[in-house]
Structure formats: C-alpha cells, structure tokens
Design a protein around this motif. Structure first.
Motif, PDB file in Angstrom:
ATOM      1  N   PHE A 289       8.906  -0.275  -8.581  1.00  0.00           N
ATOM      2  CA  PHE A 289       7.996   0.422  -7.684  1.00  0.00           C
ATOM      3  C   PHE A 289       8.657   1.695  -7.155  1.00  0.00           C
TER       4      PHE A 289
ATOM      5  N   ASN B   9       6.239   5.602  -1.700  1.00  0.00           N
ATOM      6  CA  ASN B   9       5.490   6.818  -1.410  1.00  0.00           C
ATOM      7  C   ASN B   9       5.801   7.321   0.003  1.00  0.00           C
TER       8      ASN B   9
ATOM      9  N   ASN C 195       3.226   5.780 -12.516  1.00  0.00           N
ATOM     10  CA  ASN C 195       1.830   5.998 -12.143  1.00  0.00           C
ATOM     11  C   ASN C 195       1.672   7.121 -11.132  1.00  0.00           C
TER      12      ASN C 195
ATOM     13  N   ARG D 180       0.835  -1.204   0.000  1.00  0.00           N
ATOM     14  CA  ARG D 180       0.000   0.000   0.000  1.00  0.00           C
ATOM     15  C   ARG D 180       0.874   1.260   0.000  1.00  0.00           C
TER      16      ARG D 180
ATOM     17  N   SER E 281       1.587   9.022  -7.851  1.00  0.00           N
ATOM     18  CA  SER E 281       1.484   8.668  -6.436  1.00  0.00           C
ATOM     19  C   SER E 281       0.348   7.708  -6.168  1.00  0.00           C
ATOM     20  N   ASP E 282      -0.150   7.035  -7.209  1.00  0.00           N
ATOM     21  CA  ASP E 282      -1.231   6.095  -6.981  1.00  0.00           C
ATOM     22  C   ASP E 282      -0.725   4.935  -6.143  1.00  0.00           C
ATOM     23  N   LEU E 283      -1.407   4.656  -5.053  1.00  0.00           N
ATOM     24  CA  LEU E 283      -0.998   3.585  -4.171  1.00  0.00           C
ATOM     25  C   LEU E 283      -1.466   2.250  -4.711  1.00  0.00           C
ATOM     26  N   VAL E 284      -0.680   1.221  -4.450  1.00  0.00           N
ATOM     27  CA  VAL E 284      -1.078  -0.131  -4.798  1.00  0.00           C
ATOM     28  C   VAL E 284      -1.815  -0.709  -3.606  1.00  0.00           C
TER      29      VAL E 284
ATOM     30  N   SER F 290       3.966   2.427  -5.252  1.00  0.00           N
ATOM     31  CA  SER F 290       3.205   2.681  -6.475  1.00  0.00           C
ATOM     32  C   SER F 290       4.058   2.279  -7.664  1.00  0.00           C
ATOM     33  N   LYS F 291       3.411   1.869  -8.741  1.00  0.00           N
ATOM     34  CA  LYS F 291       4.137   1.462  -9.937  1.00  0.00           C
ATOM     35  C   LYS F 291       4.862   2.654 -10.540  1.00  0.00           C
TER      36      LYS F 291
END
Length: 571
Positions: free
Chosen positions: A492, A495, A467, A460, A469-472, A463-464
């Motif tokens: 990755f 963040n 992408n 979490r 700051s989109d969290l995984v 992020s990829k």
C-alpha cells in the motif's frame, strides 16, 4: 492758622485720588474676570459642540456600518430573523453543530445566522469554499486572543491578527520541520521510555482512563519538545500538568466577558492559578538554562535575545526556546508563548491520542495488523533502538483516521478583522463576521469520504501500489483487514490526507496548525513503542458493550471516556 487748615485739604485730595484708583482697579479686574469667564464659556461650548459632532459622527458611522452589514448579509442564504436579538436564543454551543447540519441541508453550502443585531455568523460546508475562505480570512476571533491574554499575558503567538503572529509562526514551523529532517525519530527514545514508565505505575494500580492516559502522553510529548530533556526529570511536572488542566476548564468562560470581571471572586482564583503556572514555567526555563545551557543572555536580560534558535541540549534533544522566546516585544510576557503552546498543544494532542486509544481498543484486528507492521519495520531497520514510523503506513493511516473522526473541536473558526472579502461564487463576506466550518459535519460527509464516512476505516488513506492516488474506500475496516491480509501493508501507498480538502482536523490556510506533521510523527512514534510491547484492551465490562456504538456515534457526540488496560505481549 493757614498751615493748620492745609492738612485736611491735602488729605482729602489724596483720599479722592486713591479712591478713584481703587475704583478703576476694581473696574479693570471685573472686566478681566468677565473676559476670562466669557472665554472659558466659549471654549467649553466649543468643546461640547466638538464632542457632540464627534459622537454624532461616530454613531452615524456605526449606523452606516450596521446598515452596510445588513445589506451585505442579505445576499447570504439563511433563515429569516424575526427577533432583534437574532437566532442566539435558538442555539447554544451544545446544539450549534446540529442546527448548522439542518440549515446546510436546507440552504446549501453557505449559511448565515444572526447571533445579535451586529454579530453575523457564516457557516461553510463546501470544501472548495472552505479552502478559499481559509486562505483569505487569516485572523482568529478576538475571543481566542482574549482567552490566551487573560491566562498567559500578552504574547506574539496567540493573538487574533495574523500580521502580528506571522513571523513567529513561520519561525516555529521552520524549526519543527527541521527537527523532522535532521532528527528522523521526531520523539527521542528516552521520551517514550519516560511515558511508559509513568504508564506502568498507573497500570500497577489497575485499569486506565483514556482521558488520563492521553493527557499525560500529550503533556510529556509537548514538554520534552519545548524544554528538552530537563523536562523529563523535572520534579514539578505533575503539578504543572494539573494546573494546565484546571486553567483549561475556565479559560473560555472568563474570556467571554466583554469587560474583564475584576469584581468576580472566581476570576481572582483563576488568575492565582495562572500566576502559579507562570512561576512554574519560569522555574523550568531556569532548569533548562542551568542543565542544558540552552539560553544565551543578551544585554543582561535573562529572557530576551536568544540567538541560538533550537540549540541542542547535552543529551541531543532539540528545543524550540529561541523561536518562542527570542526578540520579545517590551509588552510581552516572557514565558507567555511557552504556556500558550503547552496549553493549546496539550488540549489538541490529548484529544487525538485519546481517540486513537479508544479506536484501537475496539478494533483489535487493526491493532494486530499494526503490530505486525511494527515488527516488520523493526526487523528491517538498521537502528534497533529507533522506530521508523515512515514505514508503518497502516499506523499513520490509523492516526489520520482517528483525527478525522474526532477533530480537536466541533467548529473551525476564522474572521477577517479589517477587510471584506469576496468569494468566487460572488458572495461578499463582511469584515469581522464570525466564519465557522462545522468540521464534524465535513469529516462525516459522504460526498467527500464515501458511503462509510461515519465508520472507522484507516484504509481510506491507503491506496494499492501502482494505482496512483486512488483511495481504498471499503465498507468497513474489518472487511479491509480480511480482504488485504494476504497482500501485507507494504503493498500500500500512504496518501497525503491534505490532498482531500475535507480533511481539516489541523485546520488549513494561513492559520493551520504549524505542528501538524510533528504531532503526527510524534504520536505515531509513541504508539509504535506502545503497541510493540503492549496490547490495548477494554475492561471486560466495557468490552461487553456494543463496540460498534463507537463507530456509529452521532456526529454531534464525542466518544465516551473508556477504561482500558495494557496487556504485555509475550513476544
């Protein structure tokens, strides 16, 4: 004959004159005495009237402040209070978080509780309100300052008022940040070697308890940071660690007394332990002065006037002596700041390390991926004797996730000692109200962390690449490990956890932990060295339990102490 008769007449006249003078003197003394008595009576009556007026004014002021507090509290949502003693009989430290969870669901993000007729508790759960509150409420509860004062004496780093600690905190934060910049490995290799040597002795005796291991790792980490390399060879370090543990058990109990309980025999036993700790602290200070020449005396005073802040020892390790012990006030305990930092730092850091050990032992797939990451970073490093934890993104994410799931305490506490403050929502928080953030509830909130908020998922915080700051935020850590195994952790981006206002294991605002980054880097360095050579496993009897129990524990329960073993890797 005439001459003979004249003698009694003269004597009689003299006696009359003397008698009149005596009566006149007596009358004057009586008048003077009466005047003095009347003056004293008037002065005493004036003092009584003045005292009566002062006490009445004081009582009226308290009554006014009490009614003002009640009036301000009416605008804060919360359950009605039917008892003069508030809700204190309905709650305890054990179930307070559970009570707040129920109340927040019913009344919203801000809730009040009365701990007594004059003590208001306000709980906040909304991240936006919490961020605003932590910026405006800069003080800590008086109980916190009292606990440190009873144990370690007056200090300038652990008092309730922010104004009194601001300068020292800023200096300490600058020093620790400088260590991270100037010394890339936040924890020298010899510190890691010292910890591993101690763990090897423990492992020779059998399994290890997570709490014991984490406490020793945190103790050595903090001790070497404060006192330099002299701490690693100090013969009394084990006794010091035991004393800290014993004091930690009773510190809050004795601080809870409004009046210092000098009449309690147990209190004097507690003070005896604190005195022994103070003497040992003075001993290690003298050892550092003797071996590493970290002190500089000024005006003949052994403790004050340390001008070289953060001097390097002969072996290269950096110390924070000057920041903690320079420019002391006349009333300060010379070693109080050292003891306070060791006490507070060991409690919080050992909790993080213990949780991280338990999580890795119950998630072997995450542990193996971290091991692969460590080997890749080691092979790509120019300095083979140093751990480049900045390249170990999954390891750092795992540290963040462990801190999120089990913060140092269930509640983050603040207050504003002098002034009321108004939130953007229009709610006014009275001065001296107890402000709490139920951190465990916030860290498990689905709205901030996704549907799998209660699960252990280091991804979490990753992020990829590409992408932004989109969290995984996948449903499970196992799913993440399988889904992204072909990508590798180099694809990755780590963040910043502080970008999420709900991430509060180290606090936030003016009184946030000044050593947050340093502790994260230090713990990551320790585990990089540990996982490179050892695999963390549960005992066979422990591993037969449902390992998912640790991931799905109630938010109101701490993880149980786990017996673990370290298995040396073949490669």
């Amino acid at each position: 004959m005439k001459s003979c008769g004249a003698v009694p007449t003269t004597t009689f006249l003299n006696s009359l004159l003397q008698s009149s003078k005596t009566k006149s003197g007596t009358r004057d003394s009586l008048q003077t005495s009466r005047l003095l008595r009347d003056f004293a009576t008037r002065e005493f009556n004036a003092f009584l009237w003045f005292s009566l007026i002062a006490v009445t004014a004081l009582l009226l002021r308290k009554v006014f402040n009490l009614f003002r507090l009640w009036a301000q509290a009416r605008n804060i949502p919360g359950p009605p209070c039917t008892s003069f003693y508030g809700h204190s009989k309905l709650i305890s430290l054990e179930n307070l978080t559970e009570v707040l969870s129920v109340l927040h669901k019913k009344y919203g993000p801000i809730v009040k509780l009365w701990l007594g007729p004059t003590q208001l508790l306000v709980s906040m759960k909304d991240p936006g309100l919490i961020k605003e509150m932590l910026l405006k409420a800069e003080d800590k509860l008086p109980l916190t300052g009292r606990a440190f004062r009873l144990a370690f004496g007056p200090t300038s780093l652990f008092v309730s008022s922010f104004d009194e600690v601001q300068r020292r905190r800023e200096s300490l934060a600058t020093e620790l940040s400088g260590r991270l910049i100037e010394k890339p490995p936040a924890i020298p290799t010899k510190v890691v070697d010292c910890i591993m040597e101690r763990l090897n002795k423990f492992m020779a005796e059998g399994s290890l308890d997570c709490n014991m291991v984490s406490q020793h790792m945190a103790f050595t980490l903090l001790g070497s940071t404060l006192f330099g390399d002299a701490f690693l060879t100090w013969s009394k370090a084990t006794v010091y660690e035991e004393l800290l543990t014993m004091i930690a058990k009773d510190a809050c109990f004795w601080a809870s007394y409004s009046i210092t309980p000098y009449w309690k025999r147990g209190f004097w036993s507690y003070q005896h332990l604190c005195t022994e700790l103070r003497l040992l602290t003075q001993d290690i200070v003298q050892q550092c002065q003797k071996n590493n020449k970290l002190f500089q005396q000024k005006d003949g005073n052994h403790y004050n006037g340390i001008t070289n802040m953060g001097m390097e020892s002969a072996s290269g390790s950096l110390s924070c002596f000057g920041v903690l012990n320079g420019h002391l006030n006349a009333t300060e305990e010379p070693c109080g700041n050292f003891m306070g930092v060791m006490f507070h730092g060991c409690l919080t850091t050992s909790g993080l390390i213990g949780n991280l050990l338990a999580r890795l032992a119950t998630h072997p797939q995450i542990q193996e991926k971290i091991y692969s990451e460590i080997i890749m970073a080691r092979n790509g490093s120019m300095k083979q004797d140093q751990q480049c934890v900045d390249k170990m993104r999954l390891l750092l994410a795992t540290v963040y996730e462990s801190a999120r799931l089990l913060p140092a305490g269930p509640l983050l506490q603040r207050c504003s000692l002098k002034h009321d403050f108004r939130l953007e929502t229009g709610v006014t928080i009275p001065a001296r109200a107890v402000l709490v953030v139920p951190v465990q509830l916030l860290q498990m909130d689905d709205s901030s962390w996704g549907e799998n908020a209660s699960e252990f998922n280091p991804y979490r915080f990753l992020s990829k690449a590409g992408n932004g700051s989109d969290l995984v935020l996948n449903t499970s850590s196992t799913g993440n490990a399988e889904k992204h195994e072909h990508l590798g952790e180099s694809f990755f981006i780590l963040n910043d956890p502080n970008d999420n206002a709900a991430f509060l294991p180290f606090g936030s605002g003016a009184r946030a932990c000044v050593g947050q980054k340093f502790v994260i880097q230090g713990v990551a360095t320790l585990f990089a060295s540990l996982l490179e050579h050892y695999e963390i496993r549960l005992l066979e009897s422990e591993s037969q339990r449902d390992s998912k129990q640790m991931m799905n524990n109630s938010v109101f329960q701490h993880l149980p102490s786990r017996e673990i073993v370290f298995v040396r890797r073949n490669s």
